[in-house]
Design an enzyme around this catalytic site. Structure first.
Site, PDB file in Angstrom:
ATOM      1  N   ASP A 253      -2.111   0.021   7.975  1.00  0.00           N
ATOM      2  CA  ASP A 253      -0.671   0.691   8.067  1.00  0.00           C
ATOM      3  C   ASP A 253       0.396   0.304   9.419  1.00  0.00           C
ATOM      4  O   ASP A 253       1.257   0.929   9.680  1.00  0.00           O
ATOM      5  CB  ASP A 253      -0.994   2.374   8.624  1.00  0.00           C
ATOM      6  CG  ASP A 253      -2.035   3.215   7.936  1.00  0.00           C
ATOM      7  OD1 ASP A 253      -1.972   1.980   6.199  1.00  0.00           O
ATOM      8  OD2 ASP A 253      -2.715   3.692   7.863  1.00  0.00           O
TER       9      ASP A 253
ATOM     10  N   SER B 172       4.622   7.263   2.749  1.00  0.00           N
ATOM     11  CA  SER B 172       5.747   5.465   2.556  1.00  0.00           C
ATOM     12  C   SER B 172       4.841   4.018   2.130  1.00  0.00           C
ATOM     13  O   SER B 172       3.300   4.021   1.325  1.00  0.00           O
ATOM     14  CB  SER B 172       5.387   4.978   4.476  1.00  0.00           C
ATOM     15  OG  SER B 172       5.670   6.119   5.331  1.00  0.00           O
TER      16      SER B 172
ATOM     17  N   ASN C 211       0.772  -0.645   0.171  1.00  0.00           N
ATOM     18  CA  ASN C 211       0.004  -0.068  -0.100  1.00  0.00           C
ATOM     19  C   ASN C 211       0.772   1.092  -0.026  1.00  0.00           C
ATOM     20  O   ASN C 211       2.580   0.720   0.733  1.00  0.00           O
ATOM     21  CB  ASN C 211      -0.616  -0.261   1.565  1.00  0.00           C
ATOM     22  CG  ASN C 211      -1.863   1.316   0.858  1.00  0.00           C
ATOM     23  OD1 ASN C 211      -2.248   1.425   0.518  1.00  0.00           O
ATOM     24  ND2 ASN C 211      -2.068   1.441   2.238  1.00  0.00           N
TER      25      ASN C 211
ATOM     26  N   HIS D 115       1.275   5.300   1.425  1.00  0.00           N
ATOM     27  CA  HIS D 115       0.382   5.514   2.440  1.00  0.00           C
ATOM     28  C   HIS D 115       0.680   7.245   2.671  1.00  0.00           C
ATOM     29  O   HIS D 115       2.003   7.949   2.875  1.00  0.00           O
ATOM     30  CB  HIS D 115       0.122   5.194   4.539  1.00  0.00           C
ATOM     31  CG  HIS D 115      -0.553   6.114   5.261  1.00  0.00           C
ATOM     32  ND1 HIS D 115      -1.281   5.915   5.061  1.00  0.00           N
ATOM     33  CD2 HIS D 115       0.388   7.090   5.864  1.00  0.00           C
ATOM     34  CE1 HIS D 115      -1.394   6.841   6.750  1.00  0.00           C
ATOM     35  NE2 HIS D 115      -1.066   7.485   6.505  1.00  0.00           N
TER      36      HIS D 115
HETATM   37  C1  GRF Z   1      -2.626   8.439  -2.201  1.00  0.00           C
HETATM   38  O1  GRF Z   1      -2.716  10.005  -1.728  1.00  0.00           O
HETATM   39  C2  GRF Z   1      -2.660   7.600  -1.592  1.00  0.00           C
HETATM   40  O2  GRF Z   1      -2.179   7.577  -0.022  1.00  0.00           O
HETATM   41  C3  GRF Z   1      -3.974   7.635  -0.901  1.00  0.00           C
HETATM   42  O3  GRF Z   1      -5.083   7.814  -1.136  1.00  0.00           O
HETATM   43  C4  GRF Z   1      -3.861   8.398  -2.432  1.00  0.00           C
HETATM   44  C5  GRF Z   1      -4.561   8.515  -3.934  1.00  0.00           C
HETATM   45  O4  GRF Z   1      -4.461   9.139  -4.957  1.00  0.00           O
HETATM   46  N1  GRF Z   1      -4.291   6.331   0.363  1.00  0.00           N
HETATM   47  P1  GRF Z   1      -4.676   8.324  -6.096  1.00  0.00           P
HETATM   48  O5  GRF Z   1      -6.374   7.839  -6.815  1.00  0.00           O
HETATM   49  O6  GRF Z   1      -3.682   7.299  -6.119  1.00  0.00           O
HETATM   50  O7  GRF Z   1      -4.712   9.868  -7.365  1.00  0.00           O
END
Ligand code: GRF
Length: 199
Positions: free
Chosen positions: A152, A143, A109, A111
């Site tokens: 997380d 991260s 993932n 974050h």
């Molecule tokens: C990213 O900042 C990710 O970390 C968070 O949601 C956002 C997703 O953006 N969980 P996208 O859909 O990739 O433009």
């Protein structure tokens, strides 16, 4: 060249998906996206994938009575497409321990903060950046980590920092962080792919 097969899970814009799509265009990049899954039919990321002729489907969680049924539908598609690594990219459903344990060390993932700070349930999207600004942090960042049942808390794969500026707003900080995610996510996937393909 042998490549790691990716599935990318999205719920929205999919700009991180786009960063992975762009990285995969390079012939030397050791991974390829085999499947994109959105839990929302209106996610723009589905269009991004279709524009690149990547298989993209919606598995709408609202159409399933239970979380287990929704996740079984996810697993079925993953098995069908022989997926080696699942990349969560703005995927807004928390996955159960059952699902995560079915795909051990195969889910990662991104974050938008420097974990272990500013993580956990409820820490997503603008909530993260608001908390970072409130805490008067000098740095934030992105991260990339393995997904385990504790939200997380999985092992870190890569982190990239950005400065927090004095006059930052949630919008300006989030734009700086997401630009960092776009660099970091493809690098982290490459690292995992090279490790796993050499075994
Ligand atoms: C990213 O900042 C990710 O970390 C968070 O949601 C956002 C997703 O953006 N969980 P996208 O859909 O990739 O433009």
């Amino acid at each position: 060249m042998e490549k790691l097969g990716l599935a990318v899970f999205i719920s929205g814009s999919g700009s991180n998906l786009q960063a992975l799509i762009d990285a995969c265009k390079s012939p030397e990049y050791p991974a390829q996206i085999k499947l994109v899954i959105s839990n929302r039919p209106d996610a723009y990321g589905l269009e991004r994938a279709q524009n690149e002729a990547i298989k993209a489907i919606c598995i709408d969680h609202k159409k399933y009575k239970t979380r287990a049924e929704f996740e079984n539908a996810l697993s079925e598609e993953l098995s069908k497409h022989k997926i080696d690594l699942i990349c969560l990219a703005g995927f807004m459903r928390i996955l159960t321990a059952d699902f995560i344990n079915k795909w051990p060390n195969k889910i990662i993932n991104t974050h938008p903060a420097l974990l272990p700070k500013f993580g956990g349930e409820g820490m997503y999207g603008e909530h993260v950046h608001r908390a970072v600004l409130k805490a008067k942090e000098k740095e934030s960042g992105a991260s990339i980590h393995f997904v385990i049942p504790e939200v997380d808390k999985g092992q870190l794969i890569a982190q990239g920092t950005v400065p927090v500026l004095e006059n930052d707003t949630i919008e300006s900080l989030s734009a700086r962080v997401i630009a960092q995610e776009h660099i970091l996510y493809p690098q982290a996937v490459k690292k995992i792919a090279l490790e796993r393909l050499s075994k």
